[in-house]
Design an enzyme around this catalytic site. Structure first.
Site, short mmCIF file in Angstrom:
data_model
loop_
_atom_site.label_atom_id
_atom_site.label_comp_id
_atom_site.label_asym_id
_atom_site.label_seq_id
_atom_site.Cartn_x
_atom_site.Cartn_y
_atom_site.Cartn_z
N SER A 84 0.84 -1.21 0.00
CA SER A 84 0.00 0.00 0.00
C SER A 84 0.87 1.25 0.00
O SER A 84 2.06 1.19 0.31
CB SER A 84 -0.86 -0.01 1.28
N TYR A 86 -3.60 0.01 10.03
CA TYR A 86 -3.42 -0.39 8.62
C TYR A 86 -1.99 -0.10 8.15
O TYR A 86 -1.34 -0.94 7.54
CB TYR A 86 -4.43 0.37 7.77
#
Ligand code: NAP
Ligand code: GCO
Length: 262
Positions: free
Chosen positions: A143, A156
């Site tokens: 990510s 996250y």
């Protein structure tokens, strides 16, 4: 070997976790179009049914499994039923957008469990058979948050930062068995996971975060799941046999760009 063969996945079995829709579905579709036999998993029967119809409509023969990737026994059972995988894409993931000081340890742990522990569980489950087969490919879906932080995504970002290092460690530990482990780092992609960030406002205006991402992306658009297809086929194919421990960012240029002057 000619260039077409270099990128062909014919005769390979690919397992894509969390591929009922979104990025996982697009990656599985791409790997299937390149010749791989597709297996995928998700937790919901309804999502599984819809996904199987979707793959079939696109001419992709896929086997679907109900499997929570955080559950080691379910993962072992699924991989046993598949008969092993030449390619594993650790795609399944969740996000909880909560200011860190308001986030419970339980919520933090749940995100880490799906986004980091599960890729460990699935990789650990496929590697012994990959070694027997003479090699394999593991692709971890990282990510922007493998490199950057932002408000409300502490769990996250911690998971995706850890996933970047797990990628490098698998590459380091198992590269000698002809196993290549790399990551794909998508930018901001239009999927159900980011739908809340793109909601049209009551006054009809675009979401402030939507406008922000457009200003931070040289391509001046959100990515589509299909934008990841080429990177996935490359990292799953013989074309990347000497690429190991790398994160390939497919982000429209976000990580290279300071952002458009307001
Ligand atoms: P999404 O739209 O929320 O889809 C997530 C998929 O994972 C669904 O198929 C879901 O199906 C499955 N899933 C969730 N938890 C699972 C579990 N415990 N076991 C098995 N399957 C599970 O997400 P996405 O946007 O496609 O993102 C996919 C991956 O890319 C994630 O790792 C995400 O962090 C990463 N990523 C996304 C973006 C983005 O902008 N969208 C950018 C960079 C990276 P069920 O609910 O049926 O289980
Ligand atoms: C967020 C988004 C991002 C994307 C993606 C960016 O809330 O910032 O959900 O985290 O999902 O990971 O690469």
């Amino acid at each position: 070997m000619n260039i077409t063969e270099l990128f062909s996945l014919k005769g390979r079995t690919a397992l894509v976790t969390g591929a009922a829709y979104g990025i996982g579905f697009a990656i599985a579709e791409a790997l299937g179009s390149a010749g791989a036999e597709i297996a995928f998993c998700c937790r919901s029967e309804e999502h599984l049914k819809t996904a199987l119809e979707g793959y079939s409509a696109r001419g992709i023969s896929a086997r679907g499994f109900i499997c929570d990737v955080t559950d080691e026994a379910q993962v072992a059972k699924m991989i046993n039923e598949i008969g092993g995988a030449d390619i594993l894409v650790n795609n399944a993931g969740i996000i909880k957008r909560i200011p860190m000081t308001e986030m419970s340890a339980e919520d933090f742990r749940e995100v880490i469990d799906v986004d980091l522990t599960a890729p460990f569980i699935c990789s650990k489950a496929v590697i012994p058979d990959m070694i027997k087969r003479g090699g394999g490919k593991i692709i971890n879906i990282c990510s922007m948050m493998s490199e950057l932080g932002r408000e409300t995504v502490s769990a996250y970002a911690s998971a995706k930062g850890g996933l970047k290092m797990l990628t490098k460690n698998i590459a380091s530990e198992y590269g000698r068995f002809n196993i290549q482990c790399n990551g794909i780092g998508p930018g901001y992609i239009a999927t159900p996971q980011t739908a809340p960030l793109r909601e049209i406002q009551p006054d009809g205006a675009r979401h402030p975060f939507d406008r922000f991402i457009i200003s931070k992306t040289p391509a001046e658009r959100w990515g589509e799941p299909s934008d990841l297809a080429g990177a996935a086929v490359f990292l799953a194919s013989r074309a990347s046999d000497f690429v190991n421990g790398q994160i390939l960012y497919v982000d429209g240029g976000i990580l290279a760009y300071i952002g458009k002057q307001p």
